[in-house]
Design a protein around this motif. Structure first.
Motif, PDB file in Angstrom:
ATOM      1  N   TRP A 107      -5.924   6.933  -2.435  1.00  0.00           N
ATOM      2  CA  TRP A 107      -5.083   5.920  -1.778  1.00  0.00           C
ATOM      3  C   TRP A 107      -4.821   4.760  -2.493  1.00  0.00           C
ATOM      4  O   TRP A 107      -6.180   4.321  -3.068  1.00  0.00           O
ATOM      5  CB  TRP A 107      -5.792   5.603  -0.464  1.00  0.00           C
ATOM      6  CG  TRP A 107      -5.051   4.448   0.433  1.00  0.00           C
ATOM      7  CD1 TRP A 107      -3.742   4.319   0.642  1.00  0.00           C
ATOM      8  CD2 TRP A 107      -5.864   3.372   0.934  1.00  0.00           C
ATOM      9  NE1 TRP A 107      -3.483   3.057   1.177  1.00  0.00           N
ATOM     10  CE2 TRP A 107      -4.901   2.470   1.705  1.00  0.00           C
ATOM     11  CE3 TRP A 107      -6.929   3.095   1.313  1.00  0.00           C
ATOM     12  CZ2 TRP A 107      -5.002   1.290   2.241  1.00  0.00           C
ATOM     13  CZ3 TRP A 107      -7.466   1.938   2.021  1.00  0.00           C
ATOM     14  CH2 TRP A 107      -6.202   1.122   2.604  1.00  0.00           C
ATOM     15  N   ASN A 108      -3.955   4.218  -2.820  1.00  0.00           N
ATOM     16  CA  ASN A 108      -3.827   3.091  -3.685  1.00  0.00           C
ATOM     17  C   ASN A 108      -3.092   1.740  -2.932  1.00  0.00           C
ATOM     18  O   ASN A 108      -2.238   2.211  -1.951  1.00  0.00           O
ATOM     19  CB  ASN A 108      -2.586   3.278  -4.744  1.00  0.00           C
ATOM     20  CG  ASN A 108      -3.142   4.396  -5.746  1.00  0.00           C
ATOM     21  OD1 ASN A 108      -4.154   3.943  -6.444  1.00  0.00           O
ATOM     22  ND2 ASN A 108      -2.628   5.471  -5.896  1.00  0.00           N
ATOM     23  N   VAL A 152     -10.526   8.976   3.436  1.00  0.00           N
ATOM     24  CA  VAL A 152      -9.307   8.247   3.189  1.00  0.00           C
ATOM     25  C   VAL A 152      -8.458   7.967   3.974  1.00  0.00           C
ATOM     26  O   VAL A 152      -7.727   6.748   4.117  1.00  0.00           O
ATOM     27  CB  VAL A 152      -8.687   8.946   1.666  1.00  0.00           C
ATOM     28  CG1 VAL A 152      -7.418   8.219   1.383  1.00  0.00           C
ATOM     29  CG2 VAL A 152      -9.959   8.955   0.677  1.00  0.00           C
ATOM     30  N   PHE A 153      -8.051   8.950   4.767  1.00  0.00           N
ATOM     31  CA  PHE A 153      -6.780   8.708   5.655  1.00  0.00           C
ATOM     32  C   PHE A 153      -7.375   7.755   6.893  1.00  0.00           C
ATOM     33  O   PHE A 153      -6.388   7.203   7.518  1.00  0.00           O
ATOM     34  CB  PHE A 153      -6.341  10.257   6.241  1.00  0.00           C
ATOM     35  CG  PHE A 153      -5.538  10.876   5.312  1.00  0.00           C
ATOM     36  CD1 PHE A 153      -3.972  10.800   5.574  1.00  0.00           C
ATOM     37  CD2 PHE A 153      -5.877  11.821   4.219  1.00  0.00           C
ATOM     38  CE1 PHE A 153      -2.984  11.429   4.750  1.00  0.00           C
ATOM     39  CE2 PHE A 153      -4.894  12.154   3.145  1.00  0.00           C
ATOM     40  CZ  PHE A 153      -3.609  12.077   3.480  1.00  0.00           C
ATOM     41  N   ASN A 188      -7.027   4.689   5.427  1.00  0.00           N
ATOM     42  CA  ASN A 188      -5.762   4.053   5.519  1.00  0.00           C
ATOM     43  C   ASN A 188      -5.084   3.712   6.685  1.00  0.00           C
ATOM     44  O   ASN A 188      -4.201   2.549   6.863  1.00  0.00           O
ATOM     45  CB  ASN A 188      -4.692   5.187   4.922  1.00  0.00           C
ATOM     46  CG  ASN A 188      -3.376   4.856   4.866  1.00  0.00           C
ATOM     47  OD1 ASN A 188      -2.770   4.028   4.386  1.00  0.00           O
ATOM     48  ND2 ASN A 188      -2.761   5.804   6.020  1.00  0.00           N
ATOM     49  N   LYS A 222       0.908  -1.216   0.009  1.00  0.00           N
ATOM     50  CA  LYS A 222      -0.026  -0.178  -0.049  1.00  0.00           C
ATOM     51  C   LYS A 222       0.875   1.209  -0.117  1.00  0.00           C
ATOM     52  O   LYS A 222       2.064   1.274   0.526  1.00  0.00           O
ATOM     53  CB  LYS A 222      -1.058  -0.071   1.474  1.00  0.00           C
ATOM     54  CG  LYS A 222      -0.261   0.293   2.555  1.00  0.00           C
ATOM     55  CD  LYS A 222      -1.394   0.523   3.457  1.00  0.00           C
ATOM     56  CE  LYS A 222      -1.037   1.379   4.832  1.00  0.00           C
ATOM     57  NZ  LYS A 222      -1.794   1.562   5.842  1.00  0.00           N
ATOM     58  N   GLN A 223       0.339   2.440  -0.578  1.00  0.00           N
ATOM     59  CA  GLN A 223       0.976   3.693  -0.535  1.00  0.00           C
ATOM     60  C   GLN A 223       0.619   4.725   0.339  1.00  0.00           C
ATOM     61  O   GLN A 223      -0.558   4.500   0.897  1.00  0.00           O
ATOM     62  CB  GLN A 223       0.950   4.156  -2.104  1.00  0.00           C
ATOM     63  CG  GLN A 223       1.642   3.180  -3.123  1.00  0.00           C
ATOM     64  CD  GLN A 223       1.341   3.623  -4.413  1.00  0.00           C
ATOM     65  OE1 GLN A 223       1.111   4.707  -4.805  1.00  0.00           O
ATOM     66  NE2 GLN A 223       1.295   2.727  -5.419  1.00  0.00           N
ATOM     67  N   ARG A 224       1.308   5.587   0.629  1.00  0.00           N
ATOM     68  CA  ARG A 224       0.771   6.653   1.428  1.00  0.00           C
ATOM     69  C   ARG A 224      -0.257   7.548   0.959  1.00  0.00           C
ATOM     70  O   ARG A 224      -0.097   7.787  -0.426  1.00  0.00           O
ATOM     71  CB  ARG A 224       1.929   7.633   1.993  1.00  0.00           C
ATOM     72  CG  ARG A 224       1.704   8.770   2.872  1.00  0.00           C
ATOM     73  CD  ARG A 224       2.894   9.413   3.199  1.00  0.00           C
ATOM     74  NE  ARG A 224       3.721  10.042   2.058  1.00  0.00           N
ATOM     75  CZ  ARG A 224       4.618   9.611   1.539  1.00  0.00           C
ATOM     76  NH1 ARG A 224       5.573   8.778   2.134  1.00  0.00           N
ATOM     77  NH2 ARG A 224       5.171  10.145   0.339  1.00  0.00           N
ATOM     78  N   PRO A 225      -1.278   7.966   1.299  1.00  0.00           N
ATOM     79  CA  PRO A 225      -2.486   8.554   0.619  1.00  0.00           C
ATOM     80  C   PRO A 225      -1.995   9.938   0.357  1.00  0.00           C
ATOM     81  O   PRO A 225      -1.017  10.570   0.933  1.00  0.00           O
ATOM     82  CB  PRO A 225      -3.474   8.781   1.520  1.00  0.00           C
ATOM     83  CG  PRO A 225      -3.293   7.758   2.715  1.00  0.00           C
ATOM     84  CD  PRO A 225      -1.653   7.522   2.726  1.00  0.00           C
ATOM     85  N   LYS A 226      -2.582  10.433  -0.717  1.00  0.00           N
ATOM     86  CA  LYS A 226      -2.241  11.689  -1.264  1.00  0.00           C
ATOM     87  C   LYS A 226      -3.451  12.678  -1.244  1.00  0.00           C
ATOM     88  O   LYS A 226      -4.502  12.289  -1.727  1.00  0.00           O
ATOM     89  CB  LYS A 226      -1.590  11.763  -2.849  1.00  0.00           C
ATOM     90  CG  LYS A 226      -0.437  11.073  -2.986  1.00  0.00           C
ATOM     91  CD  LYS A 226       0.136  10.867  -4.462  1.00  0.00           C
ATOM     92  CE  LYS A 226       1.513  10.212  -4.569  1.00  0.00           C
ATOM     93  NZ  LYS A 226       1.564   8.980  -3.991  1.00  0.00           N
ATOM     94  N   THR A 243      -7.833   1.624  -6.165  1.00  0.00           N
ATOM     95  CA  THR A 243      -7.707   2.893  -6.019  1.00  0.00           C
ATOM     96  C   THR A 243      -8.783   3.576  -5.142  1.00  0.00           C
ATOM     97  O   THR A 243      -9.955   3.399  -5.668  1.00  0.00           O
ATOM     98  CB  THR A 243      -7.624   3.931  -7.174  1.00  0.00           C
ATOM     99  OG1 THR A 243      -6.339   3.510  -8.039  1.00  0.00           O
ATOM    100  CG2 THR A 243      -7.068   5.377  -6.846  1.00  0.00           C
TER     101      THR A 243
END
Length: 436
Positions: free
Chosen positions: A50-51, A73-74, A77, A30-34, A65
């Motif tokens: 968030w991906n 989203v955060f 995550n 997983k990636q850090r949300p933008k 996504t």
């Protein structure tokens, strides 16, 4: 959403025409949300994306996504990490565009689709049996034999700068978490780890993804093996060497079982014929390599004689040692009398023989040797000759199932590395052993 009749679908059976589906899988990356400003509304409103990557079988994995308000989203995550088994509810199933700009920032996957989550979708924890899904964490998402030896990274020159490579290596050390302030005045965590393999004592890797940083807390130096896909290589003026960086494309597999997926059985003659073919074919592009499963007798394994079994390097400068002394005259351990524990790795040569021929001087990779001999290099160094002899006869002159990787580097002779070895099952040998 509670009133909607959901149908459970495997990743392999997804179709853009399906609606109201439920997919169960394990998060493998997983990636850090933008966060970004929503320009479609007049009020100052922030949204986020968030991906993450979901897997439900050895062969099937897909990128997901999630678009929503930044708060949602955060919060979502924060609830889920790699290794969590989740249910993805009512996603949109969309066709991937291979040349799409965003594809270069996400992991390589096997599905031709990706999942898009919106306010009408949901992701929740799965409370059923998760045994099958947890096993998937040990299987790489790319062929493990395609890794680049660390030595080649350091010796490739400027051409490798900015490229993405796959690495199979052992954790050597873990640096502390550091806080770095970006140009946007954002505080981010970064951790530098150090890896080694049988070709090089060190490659430093910067980790910026919080999920991977969190996972690294459980890694053990000299014990944890990592298969890392799509690391970005760059030159560090500070370190005066090449380094790597975990990116949004990277998938980290801990203690991978990729060698167990090597199932193409070959005789030693077939291995040698393929080596001869690849050596004589100068028109092939890309790295020349292949893997094979061979059923062969271990015809030479000198653990208790005069053959070299350990590679011993200075724990400070990583140069070879002669006895207990570093051979580097400029090393502080020499002129300052500094005491540093030496580095030890297995460096064993093994011969494999079947009814069609013999492979000589195969490398018994350090990780494979540790697993097969069930001891560390340092434990081995403290063994008596009698104990080493007992270890030797566990495999010597025994029929074994041996998984090998053959890698060509430039015009040199190929490197044949034993990735995994175990005593062969008699019935499997009778069923699968090639005639020639």
């Amino acid at each position: 959403m509670d009133n909607i009749a959901l149908q459970k679908v495997n990743i392999r059976n997804l179709d853009p025409n399906l609606e109201n589906v439920l997919i169960v899988g394990i998060i493998i990356a997983k990636q850090r949300p933008k966060k970004f400003l929503d320009t479609k509304v007049s009020a100052e409103t922030y949204r986020a994306v968030w991906n993450f990557t979901l897997r439900d079988s050895v062969q099937d994995y897909i990128n997901v996504t999630y678009w929503s308000s930044s708060e949602v989203v955060f919060q979502t995550n924060d609830k889920f990490n790699s290794g969590d088994v989740v249910e993805v509810i009512n996603p949109k199933i969309l066709v991937r565009k291979i040349n799409d700009y965003g594809e270069q920032f996400r992991p390589m996957v096997t599905s031709p689709f990706y999942l898009s989550l919106t306010e009408q979708s949901a992701i929740i924890k799965h409370y059923g049996d998760v045994t099958h899904y947890l096993r998937l964490l040990r299987f790489p998402t790319k062929p493990i034999a395609g890794f680049l030896p660390l030595r080649d990274i350091h010796n490739s020159g400027a051409a490798i700068k900015g490229t993405y490579v796959d690495i199979l290596a052992i954790v050597r050390g873990l640096g502390p978490n550091r806080t770095v302030t970006t140009k946007n005045n954002e505080n981010l965590q970064v951790r530098t780890i150090e890896l080694f393999d049988h070709t090089s004592p060190s490659l430093k890797v910067d980790i910026w993804e919080p999920d991977v940083i969190s996972r690294s807390n459980s890694w053990k130096p000299r014990y944890t093996a990592l298969f890392l896909t799509d690391l970005c290589i760059h030159w560090s003026n500070f370190e005066r060497s090449f380094m790597a960086r975990v990116t949004g494309r990277t998938v980290v597999t801990e203690n991978p079982e990729g060698t167990n997926t090597i199932q193409e059985v070959m005789s030693i003659k077939q291995v040698q014929d393929k080596i001869n073919y690849l050596q004589g074919n100068d028109n092939m592009s890309g790295t020349k390599q292949f893997t094979a499963l061979i059923f062969a007798f271990v015809s030479s394994l000198d653990l208790d004689g005069l053959s070299k079994t350990l590679l011993i390097k200075c724990g400070h400068c990583k140069m070879p040692m002669k006895g207990s002394n570093c051979e580097n005259a400029e090393c502080p351990t020499v002129f300052e009398g500094m005491v540093v524990e030496s580095d030890m790795n297995f460096d064993i040569r093994i011969m494999l023989t079947d009814h069609t021929g013999t492979l000589t001087r195969c490398r018994f990779g350090s990780q494979a040797a540790e697993q097969a001999l069930n001891c560390t290099p340092r434990e081995f160094s403290n063994m008596s000759d009698d104990d080493k002899c007992k270890l030797k006869w566990k495999y010597l002159m025994e029929r074994c199932a041996v998984r090998i990787a053959v890698l060509f580097i430039g015009k040199q002779l190929p490197i044949i590395t034993v990735l995994c070895i175990s005593l062969a099952d008699t019935f499997e040998v009778a069923r699968r052993l090639p005639v020639y």
